[in-house]
Every structure is written in structure tokens, then in C-alpha cells.
Write a protein that holds these residues in place. Sequence first.
Motif, mmCIF file in Angstrom:
data_model
loop_
_atom_site.group_PDB
_atom_site.id
_atom_site.type_symbol
_atom_site.label_atom_id
_atom_site.label_comp_id
_atom_site.label_asym_id
_atom_site.label_seq_id
_atom_site.Cartn_x
_atom_site.Cartn_y
_atom_site.Cartn_z
ATOM 1 N N GLY A 1 0.788 -1.225 0.000
ATOM 2 C CA GLY A 1 0.000 0.000 0.000
ATOM 3 C C GLY A 1 0.816 1.267 0.000
ATOM 4 O O GLY A 1 0.256 2.368 0.060
ATOM 5 N N PHE A 2 2.137 1.168 -0.094
ATOM 6 C CA PHE A 2 2.982 2.364 -0.101
ATOM 7 C C PHE A 2 2.900 3.059 -1.458
ATOM 8 O O PHE A 2 3.026 2.421 -2.503
ATOM 9 C CB PHE A 2 4.431 1.975 0.199
ATOM 10 N N GLU A 3 2.670 4.369 -1.441
ATOM 11 C CA GLU A 3 2.598 5.158 -2.667
ATOM 12 C C GLU A 3 3.776 6.131 -2.697
ATOM 13 O O GLU A 3 3.862 7.052 -1.866
ATOM 14 C CB GLU A 3 1.276 5.935 -2.733
ATOM 15 N N ALA A 4 4.697 5.873 -3.630
ATOM 16 C CA ALA A 4 5.919 6.686 -3.674
ATOM 17 C C ALA A 4 5.678 8.066 -4.246
ATOM 18 O O ALA A 4 6.437 9.001 -3.969
ATOM 19 C CB ALA A 4 6.983 5.960 -4.507
ATOM 20 N N ARG A 5 4.641 8.199 -5.040
ATOM 21 C CA ARG A 5 4.360 9.524 -5.609
ATOM 22 C C ARG A 5 3.791 10.451 -4.539
ATOM 23 O O ARG A 5 3.261 9.999 -3.531
ATOM 24 C CB ARG A 5 3.378 9.388 -6.766
ATOM 25 N N GLY A 6 3.900 11.733 -4.797
ATOM 26 C CA GLY A 6 3.457 12.721 -3.828
ATOM 27 C C GLY A 6 4.604 13.346 -3.072
ATOM 28 O O GLY A 6 4.400 14.263 -2.281
ATOM 29 N N GLY A 7 5.829 12.886 -3.302
ATOM 30 C CA GLY A 7 7.004 13.459 -2.673
ATOM 31 C C GLY A 7 7.940 14.034 -3.716
ATOM 32 O O GLY A 7 7.777 15.164 -4.176
ATOM 33 N N MET A 8 8.910 13.225 -4.138
ATOM 34 C CA MET A 8 9.845 13.677 -5.167
ATOM 35 C C MET A 8 9.181 13.766 -6.536
ATOM 36 O O MET A 8 9.687 14.474 -7.416
ATOM 37 C CB MET A 8 11.045 12.729 -5.237
ATOM 38 N N VAL A 9 8.116 13.059 -6.736
ATOM 39 C CA VAL A 9 7.390 13.082 -8.010
ATOM 40 C C VAL A 9 5.930 13.367 -7.727
ATOM 41 O O VAL A 9 5.289 12.676 -6.927
ATOM 42 C CB VAL A 9 7.539 11.742 -8.760
ATOM 43 N N ASP A 10 5.421 14.409 -8.372
ATOM 44 C CA ASP A 10 4.017 14.784 -8.184
ATOM 45 C C ASP A 10 3.582 15.568 -9.422
ATOM 46 O O ASP A 10 4.162 15.410 -10.494
ATOM 47 C CB ASP A 10 3.843 15.599 -6.903
ATOM 48 N N THR A 11 2.596 16.424 -9.278
ATOM 49 C CA THR A 11 2.011 17.145 -10.410
ATOM 50 C C THR A 11 3.083 17.836 -11.250
ATOM 51 O O THR A 11 3.982 18.480 -10.730
ATOM 52 C CB THR A 11 1.011 18.187 -9.887
ATOM 53 N N TYR A 12 2.923 17.704 -12.558
ATOM 54 C CA TYR A 12 3.921 18.241 -13.495
ATOM 55 C C TYR A 12 3.531 19.639 -13.949
ATOM 56 O O TYR A 12 2.393 19.897 -14.340
ATOM 57 C CB TYR A 12 4.044 17.322 -14.719
ATOM 58 N N VAL A 13 4.504 20.567 -13.873
ATOM 59 C CA VAL A 13 4.378 21.889 -14.481
ATOM 60 C C VAL A 13 5.568 22.088 -15.411
ATOM 61 O O VAL A 13 6.629 21.490 -15.212
ATOM 62 C CB VAL A 13 4.317 23.005 -13.426
ATOM 63 N N GLN A 14 5.394 22.946 -16.414
ATOM 64 C CA GLN A 14 6.422 23.021 -17.454
ATOM 65 C C GLN A 14 7.747 23.535 -16.922
ATOM 66 O O GLN A 14 8.803 22.960 -17.184
ATOM 67 C CB GLN A 14 5.940 23.921 -18.599
ATOM 68 N N ARG A 15 7.724 24.631 -16.188
ATOM 69 C CA ARG A 15 8.970 25.187 -15.650
ATOM 70 C C ARG A 15 9.151 24.640 -14.243
ATOM 71 O O ARG A 15 8.501 25.082 -13.311
ATOM 72 C CB ARG A 15 8.922 26.710 -15.665
ATOM 73 N N ASN A 16 10.054 23.689 -14.135
ATOM 74 C CA ASN A 16 10.145 22.923 -12.911
ATOM 75 C C ASN A 16 11.584 22.725 -12.490
ATOM 76 O O ASN A 16 12.526 23.190 -13.149
ATOM 77 C CB ASN A 16 9.438 21.581 -13.091
ATOM 78 N N THR A 17 11.755 22.019 -11.389
ATOM 79 C CA THR A 17 13.087 21.819 -10.822
ATOM 80 C C THR A 17 13.946 20.924 -11.702
ATOM 81 O O THR A 17 15.176 21.068 -11.708
ATOM 82 C CB THR A 17 12.949 21.205 -9.419
ATOM 83 N N LEU A 18 13.349 20.001 -12.430
ATOM 84 C CA LEU A 18 14.127 19.147 -13.329
ATOM 85 C C LEU A 18 14.826 19.987 -14.388
ATOM 86 O O LEU A 18 16.026 19.794 -14.660
ATOM 87 C CB LEU A 18 13.202 18.110 -13.977
ATOM 88 N N VAL A 19 14.113 20.930 -14.972
ATOM 89 C CA VAL A 19 14.716 21.822 -15.970
ATOM 90 C C VAL A 19 15.799 22.673 -15.329
ATOM 91 O O VAL A 19 16.880 22.874 -15.898
ATOM 92 C CB VAL A 19 13.622 22.687 -16.614
ATOM 93 N N VAL A 20 15.526 23.187 -14.135
ATOM 94 C CA VAL A 20 16.527 23.986 -13.429
ATOM 95 C C VAL A 20 17.768 23.155 -13.130
ATOM 96 O O VAL A 20 18.904 23.634 -13.263
ATOM 97 C CB VAL A 20 15.923 24.560 -12.130
ATOM 98 N N GLY A 21 17.561 21.890 -12.726
ATOM 99 C CA GLY A 21 18.705 21.035 -12.450
ATOM 100 C C GLY A 21 19.570 20.814 -13.668
ATOM 101 O O GLY A 21 20.807 20.858 -13.587
ATOM 102 N N PHE A 22 18.942 20.607 -14.830
ATOM 103 C CA PHE A 22 19.717 20.438 -16.063
ATOM 104 C C PHE A 22 20.488 21.726 -16.403
ATOM 105 O O PHE A 22 21.689 21.686 -16.688
ATOM 106 C CB PHE A 22 18.786 20.076 -17.220
ATOM 107 N N ALA A 23 19.789 22.861 -16.380
ATOM 108 C CA ALA A 23 20.425 24.124 -16.778
ATOM 109 C C ALA A 23 21.521 24.532 -15.808
ATOM 110 O O ALA A 23 22.626 24.912 -16.221
ATOM 111 C CB ALA A 23 19.364 25.220 -16.886
ATOM 112 N N MET A 24 21.237 24.464 -14.508
ATOM 113 C CA MET A 24 22.258 24.812 -13.532
ATOM 114 C C MET A 24 23.385 23.793 -13.529
ATOM 115 O O MET A 24 24.539 24.131 -13.229
ATOM 116 C CB MET A 24 21.632 24.925 -12.138
ATOM 117 N N GLY A 25 23.055 22.546 -13.859
ATOM 118 C CA GLY A 25 24.107 21.550 -13.973
ATOM 119 C C GLY A 25 25.117 21.907 -15.047
ATOM 120 O O GLY A 25 26.336 21.791 -14.837
#
Length: 870
Positions: free
Chosen positions: A705-729
Motif C-alpha cells: 500500500g505504499f505510494e511513492a508519488r506525492g514526494g519527489m514526483v508529483d504534479t507536473y508543471v512546465q517550468r520545474n526543478t528538473l529543468v533547473v537542475g539540467f540548466a544549472m548543472g
Amino acid sequence: MLNESLTGPEAGGTARRRRPKRTSRAVLIADRIADATITVGGLMVIFAVAGIMVFLVEVVVPLFTGGSVGTHTQYRLPPAEGAVLYTAVDEYNTVAVELGANGRLAAHHLRTGAMVANVDAGLGGADITAFAATLAGEEVMFGLADGSVRFGSVGIPIQVLAANGMPAGLRRLDERDATDGEAVYTPIAGGQVRKVALSFKSEEPQRVSDRPIRLLDYRLGGTVERPTRAFVTIDDAGAVRLSLAESRVNLLTRKASTRVSTSALPPLPDGLRPAFVLLTDKADQVYVAAEDGTILRYDTRDFDDPVLAERIDVLPGDLRLTAFRFLIGEQQIVVGASDGSADVYFRIQNHNAASTDGYSLVLAHPLERQPAPIVKVAPSKRSKMFATADADGNIWVRHATSEQTLLRLDAGEGAAGLVMSPRDNGLYAVDSRRQADFWSISVPHPETTLGTLFGKVWYEGYPAPSYTWQSSSGTDSFEEKFSLVPLIFGTIKATVYSLLFAVPIALLAAIYTSEFVQPRVRAVVKPMMEMMASLPSVVLGFIAALVLAPFVETWLAAVFAAFLTFPLSLLAAAYGWQFLPLTVAGRLSGVPKFLTMAAVVVLAGVLAVASAPWLEDLFFGGDVRAWANGDVGSGAPLVFFLAMPAAYILSALTYDRLAGRWLPALVPSGSGGAAKAKSLLRWLVVLGGAACASAALAAGMTWSGFEARGGMVDTYVQRNTLVVGFAMGFAVIPLIYTLAEDALNAVPEHLRAASLACGATPWQTAVRIILPAAVSGVFAAVMVGMGRAVGETMIVVMAAGNTPLMDWNVFNGLRALSANIAVELPEAVRDGTLYRVLFLAALTLFIMTFVINTAAEVVRQRFRKRAVQL
């Protein structure tokens, strides 16, 4: 003879003259100049940093200084004829206005108490039994003994006149002001004169009941052409009525006609004696309060069918309710009691509430008690600040949200009238003996404390205390929210995700070019990486916002696939390279090998795009964004991907422990295809074992019954931390790579040669000898990259969405301290609260950087001491 001639004194002239063994004076002088210059430069840097720190502290300190009292004026007013219904002060603190129950409107000079005007309000001797005014104070309403109500407006119009516009024969009030018996004239800058006058308008009575009106409240809305008035009345029989009055102005005749609609609210409970009534600005809630602390809340959103939504008791025991007032915004209610308490309540949405509308009235801000019962509450017209007066003459200025008492004043006796200046820079009180007190006050930042800036605060409309940053809105009743915690969290979040992307790539690249690449390839690669560090961050932010963010949104499944295809393709190519004959591999080393790696990277990208639809269907229910939102699938794929690195390491250790006696753990001994095949077999077995272990863990956690979503992965928006991580990387990788590569190359060559001579492979030498010896420099490189990520501004501004949220969702946005300063500072009023809070954000960023760098330097020195022993 020949030897004697060669060794005799005559030979001294032919011998080479020896240079004296001492440093020349010019070199010593240059050395001293350089030493002094470096010392002075270092001291100047220290002084500059200290100066910046002092400047930031100087700007920030006023946020925590509370309030101060300027001048205090006290005088006695003429006796009033009857009760005083209304008291007001103009925005320039020139006159105080009183409206009496006898229908007279009087204006006093605020600095001296001299009478300026005393006019008949034109109420025709009506028997006034109730009175109410809007929070702005200009619109008033009278409840009459015949059951009717009458609207009026009290104005303090202000005009700026030319110097020759001042009438002659004025009576001097003090060294600054003069009056003609109708207005007060004050000289101002630019050779002009400010005129402060008095006006009153009233309308014809409107009948709403057959019995005398005892309590009422009044709100104004609509437009200039069609103003609407909402008011609630309670007559002496206890009947509660909500009325809406709509006025229409004839554009030709300018005459107004008013139509009144009335709705009867559910009757009051038997025995309840109402003492106060309040109406919200939208006329959707009515509050009726009794002296015993019982509060009835009526839901009037349906005008034709109002209901009693909630009944609560806010006072324990025998305490009496002595004050009941709205603050600006008309959501927060100040409840004053006979024990000196003045607490703030507001309505929140609560699905478990015992009310009919799913809302409940809660105690949000318990405030400090005064020594005597509260008798008056004066709310501010522009903030959540208010003043409370008790029966002993103590007047306290408070702020509801910050829960702090800003000023403590003494009026000598219980206040009969209390009002705050429209600009919150003055407080006017009149006691029962007609003694008037006026304090000039300054409370520039009432909402800021360490608790409101760094702790959870319960704002009106929020279900619970929270960390919130919101500096502006479109309404005058908006309350600024200045919690720096979401900004600090956003800074940390952007830094962590960017380093997770940048550090492995940069360090592995540094190890590769330092230990495995030929010098001619390194001579090309390293300058290119150093040139990448010169790219302006605004360019990277522009590319991230306009190119990378839409690309990631469109090819999100391919991005997930890339995290598998890139490492697997490179590892497969590396194991395949071992099967080449040594002569062929030797000829292809250098540029051909490097180009082969580039081709493998391109192939991995193609595989990621090609496998994206299959991966999306297999793991993410056909739509990655819907899966992230929790609409389809389960959290098992996330657990699988997150567990894969740890599972791979565990699988490798297990394999080596079980098969290490008969199969080499890393590179098999001997030569030929058999050894290479065993090495490839080991990798495939370890990879398969890691995949099976990750899949088993994901399945087991999903089954439980453990649901991993809702923490590191949740609702998607276009300008997000993943994009920032790539660019700042991409911005951080060149810095970490360059410094780490220099540190690795600085390791003495004899350590490398000794390791290889003992039979270690180049990879074993790099990981077990070179990297530990260079760990201080590598750690410094990572910390420099972290410093760049912490202070990055433009990439975060352009690609992160600027949403001050507190979650680790990689698909959501963030707002960092540096980005917040860049966005907000151009709009901040100099020396205003937002202005100083932004400087506090800069000070916080300064302290964060200082602490991180200090801790990093301590750790680096420890690593360096260990490395020196080698």
C-alpha cells in the motif's frame, strides 16, 4: 714550473669571478612591495566583506524595532451633549471629527483641541437608537426608534490651494494652522496651502422594521452609478434582518432612487441577548454575539434562504464579551473580554466541522492580556494592526498576525472614543471626562518578527499555520506574507538537484581526462570545458525556459529513458571495447576512441527517444504526466528507478563475495577472450540481479500500500526543478570539472607509477590512489560548484516558475533567495517592509554561503592533512 705558473698568484686573474651568494636589493624591495600589496589587498577584501555585512544588518535591524511614540498632546474638550457615536481623524492628523447622538457634527483641531466647526447633521431630531459605520469610516448608518434606517456619509475633504487661495481674517490655531470657522488651512511645501474641511450628507429614512433598531452593521459596494448597501439589523424584539439596498442614479437629473430588499434570518435562540452584530463585505456571513460569549454565524450566501451555520462559545465561565470588531478584510474578528483578553478569530474551511457549510470559526491568534476589561477596539484602515483600550485607560497597539504588542500607552481613564489615523501614524482617544489624547506614533513594520519571518504563521483563509511568501495582491485588504523559509528551501532544492546532476558527470569526466585520455585529447577537451564556464547564466536561463522546458515536457518519457540508455550504452561499449585486439585498441586510442564515445552518446539519445513510447506504456500507464499526477498506474516505477543504484552496488558486492574465490571481482587475471567474457558475464549478472532486486522491492512496497508519488514526483508543471537542475548543472559542471581535474593532475607522479608497477589497473589506480590523494582539491571543487548553485539567479528566475512552494517534487517549480531579490527589489518601496525583508533575504544568503564555505574549508583542511602524509 708549468704547474707552479698555473697555481701561483698570477693565475688568479684568469679564473672566473664567483658571484656573491646574496639576494640583490632590487629583488628584496620587489618582494616587500608584493608582500605589502597582498596584505593590503587581503585586508581590503576583509573590510569590504565586513562593510557589506554591516550595511545589510543596518538595513535589516529596523524590521525588529517595534513602534515608537513621537509627540503626545493632551487637552480637555467641551462637554458633549449626549453620547458620541462616531470619531474620525483626517489623514494629515489635522482635525478630529465627532458625531453625537444629538445630530451635531463637531470638528476639533487635533494639535490644540480648539473648536473648528460645529454643524447640524440635518437628521431632523431623529431618535437614534443604533449606529454603524464602514471600516473606511466615511459611510455611516443610523438605526432609529421608529424601525427605519438612514444612510449618511461623513467626509473630511482635502484640497491643495495656491498661496493666494487662503481667505483673509483667519483665526490662528497654532504656529502652523489657522481656521475660518469652517476649515483648517495649513501652509505646505511649494508655496501651497492645504485645506481640510468637514462635510456631511444624509438620505431619506428607509423602513425595515416596526420596532426600534437596537443593533446594526453596514457595508458598501457596487459602482458609482449603482451603489449597493448591505446592512443587518436587530430590533428590540430580537428579529434579525438582512437587507440589500440598491441605489440608481439618473444620469440626466442626478437624482438617486433606492430599492430595499429584506430577508429575515432564523430566529435567535431563546434567552440569547445580542450585544454585537457584524456583516462581511460580501454580505455572505452575519455574526451575532452575546455578552456571555455565544457567537452565532449565519450563512447568507443564499439571500432568500439564510441558515444558522454555526454556534460556538468563545468565553469560559462568567467572562463577558466587551468588544467585537472586524479588522480590515472583514475576515478576522477581534474578541475582547472582561478579563482583558483580545483574541483574534477567523473562519476556515473544515470538512469535519459541526456546521452546515463546512466552515468553522477558530481562535487563530491569542494575544497578550491587558490589565482590565477591553472597552474599545480601533482597527487600522490599511493593515492588521489595531488598538485596544481597557477600563483603566491602558491603550495597547497590536498586530493580529504577528501577535505582538507594539506600543503601550496610558490615557488615564477608560476610553469613550478611540480611533487610529488613516495612515497608522497617530492614535486619538477621548475618555469619559472628555480628556483627549493624541499620540503621534511610528510603527513602520508591525508584521515582522523572527516568528513571522522564519516560523509558521496562520494567515486568514488558510486551514493551518504555514510557511508562506506572497508580497503583493490586487486588493487593499491583502496581507503581505514574508516567510523566508520557502525561499531558503527553494535555494536548497535547486542546489541539491543541480548537484545531483552535475557532480557525478563532472567528477567522472575529470577522472577520465586526467587518467585515461591522451595529452593531445586532453589539450582540446579541457579548454572547451573551461569555455563553457564563461557562458552567461542569462543565456542558459533563456535556453532553459524557451527550449529545454518545452522539450522536456514533450519528451518526458524520453528523458526518463535517457537515465537508463546513457549509462547502459556507455558501459556496454566499454565492455565491448575490451574484445578488440590490443594492437587495434592501441591504434584507436586517443581521438578515434573519443569520437567513438561521442557516437555512443548519440546512439544512447536515439535509443532513449525510440524506447520512450514503449517505456511510457510499460511503466507509466501510457502517459508520464498523468502518472506523475497520480491519475494512472502506481508508484512502483519510481521505487524501481530510485532503488536501482543501491541495488546495483549491493548486487556487485554480493556477487564478489559469493563468486570471488573462483571468479575475479573486477578485471579477471590472465588474458584472452575467456577473461574478457567472464568480465562481461559478471556485469550482466550484476545488472540483472540489481534489476530483479529493484523490481521485487517496488512490487513489495506497492503490494503493502505504499505510494511513492506525492514526494519527489508529483504534479507536473512546465517550468520545474528538473529543468533547473539540467540548466544549472551545465553551469556548474565546468567549474567542478576544471578544479577537480587540476587537483587530480597535481598528485605526484610517483604515486601513480608505484601503483601501476604493483600491478594495479589504471582504474584501480585512479579510484584507490589518485582520488584519495586529491580529495581535498576535489572537495573544494564540489564546494565551489555548490556556491555557484546557491547564488545562481537568472537560471532560476527564467526556468523555475518562481513559485515559493515547499516540496521536493522534481516536476514542480521553486523560488530561490537570489531569484526573489531580483524579481521583487525593483518594485519594492525604499525603506518599506518588503524592501528591508529583501535585504534580510540577502543577509540570509550571505550567512548561508559563509557557513557553508567555512564548514567546507574545515573539512578540506582535514582531507589535506591526510593527503600530506602520503
